[in-house]
Design a protein around this motif. Structure first.
Motif, PDB file in Angstrom:
ATOM      1  N   GLY A  69      -8.684  -9.657  -6.993  1.00 36.58           N
ATOM      2  CA  GLY A  69      -7.959  -9.170  -5.820  1.00 36.58           C
ATOM      3  C   GLY A  69      -8.747  -8.127  -5.053  1.00 36.58           C
ATOM      4  O   GLY A  69      -8.804  -8.147  -3.823  1.00 36.58           O
ATOM      5  N   PHE A  70      -9.397  -7.213  -5.792  1.00 29.38           N
ATOM      6  CA  PHE A  70     -10.223  -6.168  -5.180  1.00 29.38           C
ATOM      7  C   PHE A  70     -11.369  -6.778  -4.376  1.00 29.38           C
ATOM      8  O   PHE A  70     -11.609  -6.417  -3.216  1.00 29.38           O
ATOM      9  N   ALA A  71     -12.089  -7.722  -4.980  1.00 28.88           N
ATOM     10  CA  ALA A  71     -13.252  -8.325  -4.331  1.00 28.88           C
ATOM     11  C   ALA A  71     -12.849  -9.111  -3.082  1.00 28.88           C
ATOM     12  O   ALA A  71     -13.499  -9.016  -2.029  1.00 28.88           O
ATOM     13  N   VAL A  72     -11.772  -9.871  -3.189  1.00 27.78           N
ATOM     14  CA  VAL A  72     -11.320 -10.668  -2.038  1.00 27.78           C
ATOM     15  C   VAL A  72     -10.856  -9.744  -0.913  1.00 27.78           C
ATOM     16  O   VAL A  72     -11.163  -9.980   0.270  1.00 27.78           O
ATOM     17  N   ALA A  73     -10.127  -8.681  -1.258  1.00 18.74           N
ATOM     18  CA  ALA A  73      -9.666  -7.732  -0.242  1.00 18.74           C
ATOM     19  C   ALA A  73     -10.843  -7.073   0.456  1.00 18.74           C
ATOM     20  O   ALA A  73     -10.846  -6.907   1.681  1.00 18.74           O
ATOM     21  N   PHE A  74     -11.872  -6.702  -0.308  1.00 14.22           N
ATOM     22  CA  PHE A  74     -13.054  -6.038   0.258  1.00 14.22           C
ATOM     23  C   PHE A  74     -13.760  -6.947   1.268  1.00 14.22           C
ATOM     24  O   PHE A  74     -14.001  -6.564   2.416  1.00 14.22           O
ATOM     25  N   VAL A  75     -14.081  -8.149   0.841  1.00 13.44           N
ATOM     26  CA  VAL A  75     -14.841  -9.067   1.703  1.00 13.44           C
ATOM     27  C   VAL A  75     -14.024  -9.435   2.947  1.00 13.44           C
ATOM     28  O   VAL A  75     -14.537  -9.435   4.081  1.00 13.44           O
ATOM     29  N   THR A  76     -12.749  -9.724   2.745  1.00 13.37           N
ATOM     30  CA  THR A  76     -11.910 -10.126   3.875  1.00 13.37           C
ATOM     31  C   THR A  76     -11.751  -8.993   4.874  1.00 13.37           C
ATOM     32  O   THR A  76     -11.801  -9.208   6.093  1.00 13.37           O
ATOM     33  N   ALA A  77     -11.550  -7.769   4.368  1.00 14.42           N
ATOM     34  CA  ALA A  77     -11.381  -6.618   5.264  1.00 14.42           C
ATOM     35  C   ALA A  77     -12.624  -6.379   6.103  1.00 14.42           C
ATOM     36  O   ALA A  77     -12.532  -6.050   7.294  1.00 14.42           O
ATOM     37  N   SER A 127       3.635  -5.940 -10.718  1.00 16.64           N
ATOM     38  CA  SER A 127       2.485  -5.225 -11.269  1.00 16.64           C
ATOM     39  C   SER A 127       2.962  -3.898 -11.827  1.00 16.64           C
ATOM     40  O   SER A 127       3.412  -3.042 -11.067  1.00 16.64           O
ATOM     41  N   PRO A 128       2.905  -3.705 -13.157  1.00 16.54           N
ATOM     42  CA  PRO A 128       3.345  -2.443 -13.750  1.00 16.54           C
ATOM     43  C   PRO A 128       2.611  -1.259 -13.124  1.00 16.54           C
ATOM     44  O   PRO A 128       1.388  -1.234 -13.051  1.00 16.54           O
ATOM     45  N   GLY A 129       3.405  -0.297 -12.658  1.00 16.90           N
ATOM     46  CA  GLY A 129       2.801   0.866 -12.029  1.00 16.90           C
ATOM     47  C   GLY A 129       2.151   0.571 -10.694  1.00 16.90           C
ATOM     48  O   GLY A 129       1.440   1.410 -10.149  1.00 16.90           O
ATOM     49  N   ASN A 130       2.391  -0.632 -10.154  1.00 21.78           N
ATOM     50  CA  ASN A 130       1.762  -1.042  -8.885  1.00 21.78           C
ATOM     51  C   ASN A 130       0.241  -0.919  -8.941  1.00 21.78           C
ATOM     52  O   ASN A 130      -0.422  -0.692  -7.920  1.00 21.78           O
ATOM     53  N   THR A 131      -0.321  -1.095 -10.131  1.00 26.65           N
ATOM     54  CA  THR A 131      -1.770  -0.955 -10.296  1.00 26.65           C
ATOM     55  C   THR A 131      -2.520  -1.912  -9.395  1.00 26.65           C
ATOM     56  O   THR A 131      -3.487  -1.536  -8.719  1.00 26.65           O
ATOM     57  N   PHE A 132      -2.087  -3.154  -9.382  1.00 26.27           N
ATOM     58  CA  PHE A 132      -2.795  -4.175  -8.608  1.00 26.27           C
ATOM     59  C   PHE A 132      -2.807  -3.820  -7.126  1.00 26.27           C
ATOM     60  O   PHE A 132      -3.865  -3.839  -6.479  1.00 26.27           O
ATOM     61  N   GLU A 133      -1.630  -3.482  -6.581  1.00 23.45           N
ATOM     62  CA  GLU A 133      -1.540  -3.187  -5.152  1.00 23.45           C
ATOM     63  C   GLU A 133      -2.403  -1.988  -4.771  1.00 23.45           C
ATOM     64  O   GLU A 133      -3.056  -1.981  -3.734  1.00 23.45           O
ATOM     65  N   VAL A 134      -2.397  -0.960  -5.623  1.00 23.61           N
ATOM     66  CA  VAL A 134      -3.170   0.245  -5.329  1.00 23.61           C
ATOM     67  C   VAL A 134      -4.667  -0.057  -5.325  1.00 23.61           C
ATOM     68  O   VAL A 134      -5.413   0.366  -4.438  1.00 23.61           O
ATOM     69  N   VAL A 135      -5.124  -0.829  -6.319  1.00 25.18           N
ATOM     70  CA  VAL A 135      -6.563  -1.084  -6.440  1.00 25.18           C
ATOM     71  C   VAL A 135      -7.074  -1.990  -5.328  1.00 25.18           C
ATOM     72  O   VAL A 135      -8.170  -1.774  -4.803  1.00 25.18           O
TER      73      VAL A 135
END
Length: 266
Positions: free
Chosen positions: A220-228, A39-47
């Protein structure tokens, strides 16, 4: 692997591991390494980390809001907020000093991450057995001195694979905090810590951020939110009944499998 499926998988991994003592960063970095995800700039991981932070905010907004509203007239509420601030400060200092080294060197070392998963697993198994009898049963009523030292322990988690929640929980257990209260204090402390870390990461990499794959990021954001949300609700009950041994064994299994995978692909 299809990008959307990969985004959902990594979001699921983030949500599952962020608030239990297994190292979400270690899991994400190893998964990205073996799946060839970049992920360029780690954008995905950060978000997607932001998704997990917002999940925790949604669960603890009422409790923290209540403390904040009562702080001017309730010394115990004020003390609880001060304890969180004191525990948060060591991470601010170390994070500002060592941020670039951590991101450019430690985050790029899969062997180190794997080894730290194993070492952390062994430590969890040992501490789960030898921790002193609990003296503190309320996460919002810890002595300020102990809150500070728990915050110092949290700084060890800047080494990927250690686990922020794992480091704070181990520190809390050794200072006589009951298992469930230790987990809850870790959750509360993660709000300022993760919020500041995400904001600082976005600022430091603002010129490298790439939002071209917005659909993948949103998934990724939505799945992380619901799972968390689901994991935090489950974790307190599970830890109160069963302790931390299962997380220790999981870390050892994942770390060992990663080392074998690295050796076979070297």
């Amino acid at each position: 692997m299809d990008n959307l499926l990969l985004a959902a998988l990594l979001g699921l991994l983030e949500g599952l591991t962020e608030f239990i003592p297994v190292s979400s960063t270690g899991h994400l970095l190893l998964a990205g390494h073996f799946l060839g995800f970049d992920s360029p700039g780690n954008t995905f991981e950060v978000v997607i980390q932001l998704g997990a932070v917002l999940a925790l905010i949604s669960l603890y907004a009422v409790k923290l809001g209540g403390l904040a509203l009562r702080a001017h007239r309730d010394p115990e509420a004020l003390r609880a907020l001060v304890a969180l601030l004191i525990a948060f400060l060591p991470a601010v200092v170390i994070g500002l000093i060592a941020h670039d080294f951590i991101k450019t060197v430690l985050f790029q070392t899969p062997v180190l991450i794997s080894v730290m998963l194993i070492v952390g697993g062994v430590i969890l198994l040992v501490i789960d057995r030898i921790a002193p009898p609990p003296l503190h049963f309320d996460a919002t009523a810890l002595p300020l001195r102990k809150a500070f030292w728990i915050g110092v322990c949290q700084c060890v988690a800047m080494i990927p694979g250690v686990s922020r929640s794992g480091a704070t929980i181990v520190g809390a257990l050794m200072m006589g905090v009951e298992k469930r209260a230790a987990a809850e204090f870790s959750f509360l402390l993660s709000l300022p810590t993760m919020g500041a870390a995400v904001a600082y990461d976005l600022f430091k990499s603002r010129d490298l951020l790439d939002f071209s794959a917005m659909t993948d990021i949103a998934v990724g954001f939505a799945v992380a939110f619901v799972t968390a949300v689901l994991v935090v609700r489950w974790a307190l009950s599970f830890i109160g009944k069963h302790g931390y041994a299962v997380f220790g064994w999981w870390r050892i299994i994942v770390g060992t499998a990663a080392l074998l995978g690295l050796w076979m692909t070297a």
